[in-house]
Design an enzyme around this catalytic site. Structure first.
Site, mmCIF file in Angstrom:
data_model
loop_
_atom_site.group_PDB
_atom_site.id
_atom_site.type_symbol
_atom_site.label_atom_id
_atom_site.label_comp_id
_atom_site.label_asym_id
_atom_site.label_seq_id
_atom_site.Cartn_x
_atom_site.Cartn_y
_atom_site.Cartn_z
ATOM 1 C CB THR A 121 -0.831 -0.036 1.143
ATOM 2 O OG1 THR A 121 -1.560 -1.302 1.284
ATOM 3 C CG2 THR A 121 -1.862 1.142 1.247
ATOM 4 C CD GLU A 148 -3.905 -8.827 -1.569
ATOM 5 O OE1 GLU A 148 -3.320 -9.081 -2.679
ATOM 6 O OE2 GLU A 148 -5.245 -9.041 -1.482
ATOM 7 C CG PHE A 149 -8.531 -4.572 -1.974
ATOM 8 C CD1 PHE A 149 -8.740 -3.297 -1.560
ATOM 9 C CD2 PHE A 149 -8.301 -4.735 -3.340
ATOM 10 C CE1 PHE A 149 -8.510 -2.362 -2.296
ATOM 11 C CE2 PHE A 149 -7.953 -3.608 -4.279
ATOM 12 C CZ PHE A 149 -8.355 -2.351 -3.707
ATOM 13 C CE LYS A 151 -12.780 -9.965 5.102
ATOM 14 N NZ LYS A 151 -12.970 -9.911 3.351
ATOM 15 C CG PHE A 249 -16.150 -2.624 8.066
ATOM 16 C CD1 PHE A 249 -16.095 -3.912 7.542
ATOM 17 C CD2 PHE A 249 -15.042 -2.151 8.830
ATOM 18 C CE1 PHE A 249 -14.780 -4.441 7.533
ATOM 19 C CE2 PHE A 249 -13.935 -2.765 8.708
ATOM 20 C CZ PHE A 249 -13.716 -4.045 8.075
ATOM 21 C CB CYS A 260 -3.918 -2.079 7.216
ATOM 22 S SG CYS A 260 -3.022 -3.296 6.262
ATOM 23 C CE LYS A 263 0.918 0.015 6.456
ATOM 24 N NZ LYS A 263 0.356 0.305 5.171
HETATM 25 P P1 NAD Z 1 4.860 -7.539 6.920
HETATM 26 O O1 NAD Z 1 5.795 -6.546 7.648
HETATM 27 O O2 NAD Z 1 4.072 -8.698 7.346
HETATM 28 O O3 NAD Z 1 6.099 -8.147 5.733
HETATM 29 C C1 NAD Z 1 6.887 -7.459 5.056
HETATM 30 C C2 NAD Z 1 8.048 -8.250 4.640
HETATM 31 O O4 NAD Z 1 9.089 -7.635 3.750
HETATM 32 C C3 NAD Z 1 8.799 -8.733 6.011
HETATM 33 O O5 NAD Z 1 9.076 -10.206 6.037
HETATM 34 C C4 NAD Z 1 10.158 -7.988 5.619
HETATM 35 O O6 NAD Z 1 11.141 -8.892 6.354
HETATM 36 C C5 NAD Z 1 10.369 -8.030 4.448
HETATM 37 N N1 NAD Z 1 11.150 -7.020 3.738
HETATM 38 C C6 NAD Z 1 11.452 -5.936 4.269
HETATM 39 N N2 NAD Z 1 12.631 -5.548 3.622
HETATM 40 C C7 NAD Z 1 13.030 -6.296 2.616
HETATM 41 C C8 NAD Z 1 13.832 -6.239 1.569
HETATM 42 N N3 NAD Z 1 14.889 -5.343 1.320
HETATM 43 N N4 NAD Z 1 14.022 -7.433 0.756
HETATM 44 C C9 NAD Z 1 13.251 -8.309 0.930
HETATM 45 N N5 NAD Z 1 12.395 -8.504 2.001
HETATM 46 C C10 NAD Z 1 12.068 -7.425 2.898
HETATM 47 O O7 NAD Z 1 4.079 -6.483 5.959
HETATM 48 P P2 NAD Z 1 2.538 -6.980 5.590
HETATM 49 O O8 NAD Z 1 1.517 -6.756 6.431
HETATM 50 O O9 NAD Z 1 2.550 -8.323 4.427
HETATM 51 O O10 NAD Z 1 2.386 -5.839 4.524
HETATM 52 C C11 NAD Z 1 3.012 -5.528 3.425
HETATM 53 C C12 NAD Z 1 2.385 -4.573 2.485
HETATM 54 O O11 NAD Z 1 0.909 -4.702 2.248
HETATM 55 C C13 NAD Z 1 2.048 -3.117 3.352
HETATM 56 O O12 NAD Z 1 2.283 -2.008 2.684
HETATM 57 C C14 NAD Z 1 0.828 -3.234 3.908
HETATM 58 O O13 NAD Z 1 0.249 -2.037 3.991
HETATM 59 C C15 NAD Z 1 0.122 -3.751 2.700
HETATM 60 N N6 NAD Z 1 -1.206 -4.662 3.056
HETATM 61 C C16 NAD Z 1 -1.436 -5.202 3.999
HETATM 62 C C17 NAD Z 1 -2.456 -6.149 4.452
HETATM 63 C C18 NAD Z 1 -2.351 -6.914 5.510
HETATM 64 O O14 NAD Z 1 -3.458 -7.318 6.287
HETATM 65 N N7 NAD Z 1 -1.187 -7.480 6.455
HETATM 66 C C19 NAD Z 1 -3.456 -6.047 3.700
HETATM 67 C C20 NAD Z 1 -3.410 -5.556 2.366
HETATM 68 C C21 NAD Z 1 -2.053 -4.504 2.206
#
Ligand code: NAD
Length: 436
Positions: A121, A148-149, A151, A249, A260, A263
């Protein structure tokens, strides 16, 4: 297709696994060696229902691989998904340093042309910057957005049966490749929406902003219900049947948390402010939510007339929502900090998140494997996360075990009369307290 996933967290691991499960060859890359070596030994870094079995099966069948070696992971892939974190920076804006760092790394290490897809995001304009970074490479790459959407807690279903797939693209070739990739997930006529990268980036934030707004709205209305002797649950039903409003919701609670909403709302506020605009609605959404996270604590303090020293609270639910072990910005942590600061003790239970909380709070609180064990020797019960297993407790047992015979329910799990019938005082959100 051959796919590389950069960042193997919630989004990267789920996306990579689901793409492997429909026949693609996927390599998940992460810089966290512990995470990758765990995955190579079949240990998942997160709890997500159904994920372990899928990772195991696709790993066994050779379609899903894990590595810390970026160059090796990229080799031969047509599409590279960027799924790294975009946490809140000190200013409130999204911290994009990792997104740009991995874009640089792709530009440096890719041996052939890639479609680089930003799934993280990110604020509007990020994709254009990623494209600019890639354009400096000797090889020509393309860049697209694909927010990505999913949950947490329902991530596999969300990924394999999405309400819609949004892609932000600059050229037909990227559109065609992504349409082909997503075809197995869109067989039930779910839409594949093609737009500019800027609109795709904005779509993700607007979706989360809308959802967070609904939560803060209903929480504010719940607080008003308490002051006016109205019952938010009746009101919720009264409005939800209006098709223009609906039920989704609109459950009042202890405030939203997670990795999410908090932030992302602040990122939109920051994006607006950079353009000289005050995002007045979202500033209020955030403010209302921060206040709501204190609400349960205030009810507890009110009940005990400010004297919490020596009191023992059983706490059910630590994750920011059920069916996940994610505790990022979880309301339970705010509550526990405040209870400890007031001299109280906490005996906590969560089906999945205790390990993560233990890593943060250590032995400042007690961790119990079963909900009823947490209640043993406690004065009161506080419910913060609506795990299914908390919905039908043995009220007679609770009444026997809780010294002060009181429940503070931050998720409105019970009909207020049910605990009261067993002599329990029951505080909930937006509804009158029932006395035992
Ligand atoms: P997360 O923290 O679980 O995963 C991120 C991963 O990236 C970690 O494993 C980290 O070690 C890795 N990483 C960091 N720097 C790196 C590098 N230089 N090379 C390789 N890997 C590296 O994060 P997440 O929850 O999966 O979220 C990722 C993105 O997706 C964010 O922007 C978030 O806002 C978005 N998002 C998250 C969700 C959710 O429900 N978690 C849903 C939709 C969108």
């Amino acid at each position: 297709m051959k796919i590389a996933i950069l960042g193997t967290g919630y989004v990267g691991l789920v996306t990579g696994t689901c793409l492997a499960d429909c026949g693609n060859e996927v390599t998940c890359i992460d810089k966290d060696a512990g995470k990758i070596s765990g995955l190579l030994q079949g240990r998942l870094p997160i709890y997500e229902p159904g994920l372990e079995e899928l990772v195991e099966r696709n790993g066994r069948e050779g379609r899903l691989r894990f590595t810390t070696d970026l160059a090796e992971g990229l080799r031969g892939s047509q599409i590279v998904f960027i799924c790294v974190g975009t946490p809140q920076s000190e200013t409130g804006a999204a911290d994009l340093s990792t997104v740009f760092a991995v874009a640089e790394a792709i530009a440096k290490n890719a041996e052939d042309s890639k479609l680089v897809v930003v799934k993280s995001t990110v604020p509007v304009g990020t994709n254009a910057k990623v494209f600019e970074i890639l354009s400096k490479a000797k090889i020509q790459h393309r860049a697209a957005s694909n927010p990505e959407f999913l949950k947490e807690g329902a991530a596999i279903d969300d990924c394999t049966k999405p309400d819609r797939v949004v892609v932000g693209v600059r050229d037909q070739q990227s559109t065609d490749l992504l349409r082909e990739l997503y075809a197995p997930f869109l067989r039930t006529e779910r839409p594949f929406l093609v737009m500019s990268p800027e609109s795709a980036e904005m779509t993700k934030y607007v979706a989360n902003a809308m959802l967070a707004t609904k939560i803060s709205f209903i929480n504010e209305m719940a607080n008003l219900c308490e002051m006016t002797n109205a019952d938010i649950n009746d009101v919720r039903r009264g409005i939800g049947h209006d098709a223009r409003i609906g039920f989704q919701f609109l459950f009042p609670g202890a405030g939203y948390g997670g990795s999410c909403f908090p932030k992302d709302i602040r990122a939109v506020i920051s994006m607006a402010s950079e353009k000289g605009m005050d995002s007045r609605i979202l500033l209020s959404v955030d403010e209302v939510n921060e206040a709501q996270k204190l609400r349960l604590g205030q009810k507890i303090t009110g009940h005990y007339q400010g004297i919490l020293k020596g009191k023992v609270f059983a706490i059910w639910g630590l994750a920011f929502k059920p069916r996940t072990d994610d505790i990022r910005e979880a309301p339970a942590l705010v509550l526990i900090h405040n209870l400890l600061a007031a001299g109280a003790k906490c005996r906590v239970h969560d089906p999945e998140a205790m390990g993560n909380v233990r890593a943060q709070l250590g032995d400042r609180i007690e961790y119990l494997d079963r909900p009823m064990d947490a209640v043993q020797g406690a004065d009161a019960l506080v419910i913060v996360t609506e795990w299914q297993e908390f919905r039908s407790p043995d009220f007679a047992k609770l009444a026997t075990n809780l010294t002060d015979k009181v429940i503070f329910d931050g998720r409105n799990l019970y009909e207020p009369k049910a605990p009261a019938a067993f002599g329990l005082t029951y505080h909930s959100i937006g509804r009158a307290t029932t006395q035992g």
